[in-house]
Enzyme design. Structure first.
Site, short mmCIF file in Angstrom:
data_model
loop_
_atom_site.label_atom_id
_atom_site.label_comp_id
_atom_site.label_asym_id
_atom_site.label_seq_id
_atom_site.Cartn_x
_atom_site.Cartn_y
_atom_site.Cartn_z
N CYS A 17 0.83 -1.21 0.00
CA CYS A 17 0.00 0.00 0.00
C CYS A 17 0.86 1.26 0.00
CB CYS A 17 -0.90 -0.04 1.23
SG CYS A 17 -1.79 1.47 1.59
N CYS A 20 0.10 3.74 2.78
CA CYS A 20 0.56 3.18 4.06
C CYS A 20 2.06 3.45 4.23
CB CYS A 20 0.30 1.68 4.13
SG CYS A 20 -1.45 1.22 4.01
#
Length: 87
Positions: A17, A20
């Site tokens: 991600c 993230c």
């Protein structure tokens, strides 16, 4: 994995991600600035925990107090937003 006592901020994330990964410097700053522990949960490795808390988008931050969900924020957050979340 997630403490049942006290206040904790849980970061649901995945290695793949991008947002993230972009949160890392902010989370490092959060850990330096707050006395609330940060617990990271990889949604790929801990899919049952992610399912239990209804995680549909990441990054997702859940403030837990004594094992109960207090509030939830999905998406990238600033340091100020994280500190406000755990107030």
């Amino acid at each position: 994995m997630i403490p049942e006592k006290g206040k904790v901020l849980v970061d649901f994330y995945a290695e793949w991600c991008g947002p993230c990964k972009a949160m890392k410097p902010t989370l490092d700053k959060f850990e330096e600035s707050s006395n609330v522990p940060l617990v990271k949960v990889n949604v790929d490795e801990e899919s049952e925990i992610a399912k239990k808390y209804g995680i549909r988008g990441i990054p997702c931050f859940i403030l837990m107090e004594d094992g109960a969900e207090v509030s939830k924020k999905v998406g990238m957050q600033s340091i100020d937003q994280l500190l406000e979340l755990v107030k």
